[in-house]
Enzyme design. Sequence first.
Site, mmCIF file in Angstrom:
data_model
loop_
_atom_site.group_PDB
_atom_site.id
_atom_site.type_symbol
_atom_site.label_atom_id
_atom_site.label_comp_id
_atom_site.label_asym_id
_atom_site.label_seq_id
_atom_site.Cartn_x
_atom_site.Cartn_y
_atom_site.Cartn_z
ATOM 1 N N ARG A 169 0.819 -1.213 0.000
ATOM 2 C CA ARG A 169 0.000 0.000 0.000
ATOM 3 C C ARG A 169 0.852 1.262 0.000
ATOM 4 O O ARG A 169 0.464 2.274 -0.595
ATOM 5 C CB ARG A 169 -0.943 -0.040 1.208
ATOM 6 C CG ARG A 169 -2.072 -1.080 1.055
ATOM 7 C CD ARG A 169 -2.684 -1.442 2.401
ATOM 8 N NE ARG A 169 -3.858 -2.302 2.275
ATOM 9 C CZ ARG A 169 -3.810 -3.625 2.086
ATOM 10 N NH1 ARG A 169 -2.640 -4.234 1.967
ATOM 11 N NH2 ARG A 169 -4.929 -4.336 1.989
ATOM 12 N N ARG A 216 -5.735 -18.329 -9.185
ATOM 13 C CA ARG A 216 -6.584 -17.701 -8.171
ATOM 14 C C ARG A 216 -7.701 -16.876 -8.811
ATOM 15 O O ARG A 216 -7.511 -16.289 -9.879
ATOM 16 C CB ARG A 216 -5.741 -16.836 -7.237
ATOM 17 C CG ARG A 216 -4.717 -17.643 -6.466
ATOM 18 C CD ARG A 216 -3.850 -16.766 -5.576
ATOM 19 N NE ARG A 216 -4.610 -16.187 -4.476
ATOM 20 C CZ ARG A 216 -4.077 -15.395 -3.559
ATOM 21 N NH1 ARG A 216 -2.790 -15.078 -3.625
ATOM 22 N NH2 ARG A 216 -4.831 -14.907 -2.582
ATOM 23 N N SER A 266 -12.774 -9.872 2.842
ATOM 24 C CA SER A 266 -11.544 -9.769 2.064
ATOM 25 C C SER A 266 -11.045 -8.337 2.059
ATOM 26 O O SER A 266 -11.670 -7.452 1.470
ATOM 27 C CB SER A 266 -11.776 -10.238 0.615
ATOM 28 O OG SER A 266 -10.647 -9.942 -0.185
ATOM 29 N N ASP A 326 -4.190 -15.564 7.256
ATOM 30 C CA ASP A 326 -2.918 -16.071 6.743
ATOM 31 C C ASP A 326 -2.173 -16.922 7.761
ATOM 32 O O ASP A 326 -1.182 -17.577 7.404
ATOM 33 C CB ASP A 326 -2.023 -14.908 6.309
ATOM 34 C CG ASP A 326 -2.488 -14.261 5.020
ATOM 35 O OD1 ASP A 326 -3.108 -14.956 4.198
ATOM 36 O OD2 ASP A 326 -2.240 -13.057 4.836
#
Length: 450
Positions: free
Chosen positions: A33, A129, A174, A327
């Site tokens: 980011r 994905r 998400s 994660d």
Amino acid sequence: MSAHGPAIPMTSRKCGPLKGEARVPGDKSISHRSLILGAMAVGETHITGLLEGEDVLGTADAMRAFGAEVERLGDGEWRVNGVGVGGFAEPEDVIDCGNAGTGVRLIMGAMATQPITATFTGDASLRARPMGRVTDPLALFGAQSYGRDGGRLPMTIVGAREPVAVRYTTPMASAQVKSAVLLAGLNVPGKTVVIEKEATRDHTERMLTGFGAEISVEQTEEGRVITLTGQPELQPQTIVVPRDPSSAAFPVCAALIVPGSDVLVPNIGLNPTRAGLFYTLQEMGADLTFENERTEGGEPVADLRARYSPDMKGIVVPPERAASMIDEYPILSVVAAFATGTTNMPGVHELRVKESDRIDAMASGLRAAGVVVVEGDDWWAVGGLGPEGVRGGATVATVLDHRIAMSFACLGMASQKPIHLDDGSPIATSFPVFEPLMAALGAQLVRTNT
């Protein structure tokens, strides 16, 4: 063979106590980011502590391709001279995001409301994905996407020439989807609204505020409502990236299961939307403490001390915690194998669509090492064998997934017999210094093809 080059088989053996200080790399989410928002600001953003793994370096290359000046000044120190909101140039070549699901989805969002076209690809894992979860909301702004069957990479995004603001409720928890929509909303007149039924990591909201965007967050009956006013002039920032809690999870968890261990992991980001693993470990009975708690750059930070914890018990991990530790379930399952009793992990369907099907990958390897694992579509449970109770002696497939590789490396440090990894090369995508760092603590992790 890894998509990044030849496979690197590794063997992890039972070791003595892990001791010392583990200086893990910078936070991957914040690193991505920092580069993207630095490229969308006007002027020079200075970043220290940037994670220099393959995923983040790919995002740096992508920002160069879109016209920003991105320069490495030293170890973890970078300069980004941005082009402003709406100022991206059209890339001359395909954007290769390697293994970076975060990178590709956030970059798609950032360019989708600009009148340019870009084509994205990645390694074998990333090409498998789903991208529809991002391209569907981007289509509401007016962007078009053309990819392989099932909405997979390689994919071309045609940015909207006259984008319109949207109000979007994320269908799954998400942070990548939320962030892609918010980044798209930067170049749109009016207010873009994202509604989350479950809160996800909020680095994007925090960082947008730091760069000067007008953004508000409100908890309502609909959920967490984030409202962004479009077309700001983002101001360049000086960013100190905290160390990555997802990377810290590996030396922390290894210390908990290797007898006699005492490891300090300094300067770890403890954003409440990221720290679920550490609270879960404490609930299991782990000797894990937060020291020198403080705030740096708007993010809560602390030093973590982890000591060998032979009395850990299996628990039911609250499903509402999943988004804050999604994660970390692979390495949690390793710790669970050395606890007493069963650890149940419900509400984790997102693990099925990460860099790999992480439930399947971990379950297969743990079973091969003598651990009982049962699973469903969105849950799994690991039967603990107690301290030093895992047999090991297995060769496991890491399926091009860095977190699977590191989790099984940690398993081998405490199992009775060695654990062999078919390919440790994916580790470099997020934790390029994992091998020397763990070796300095006392781990016996060796490459077996040299």
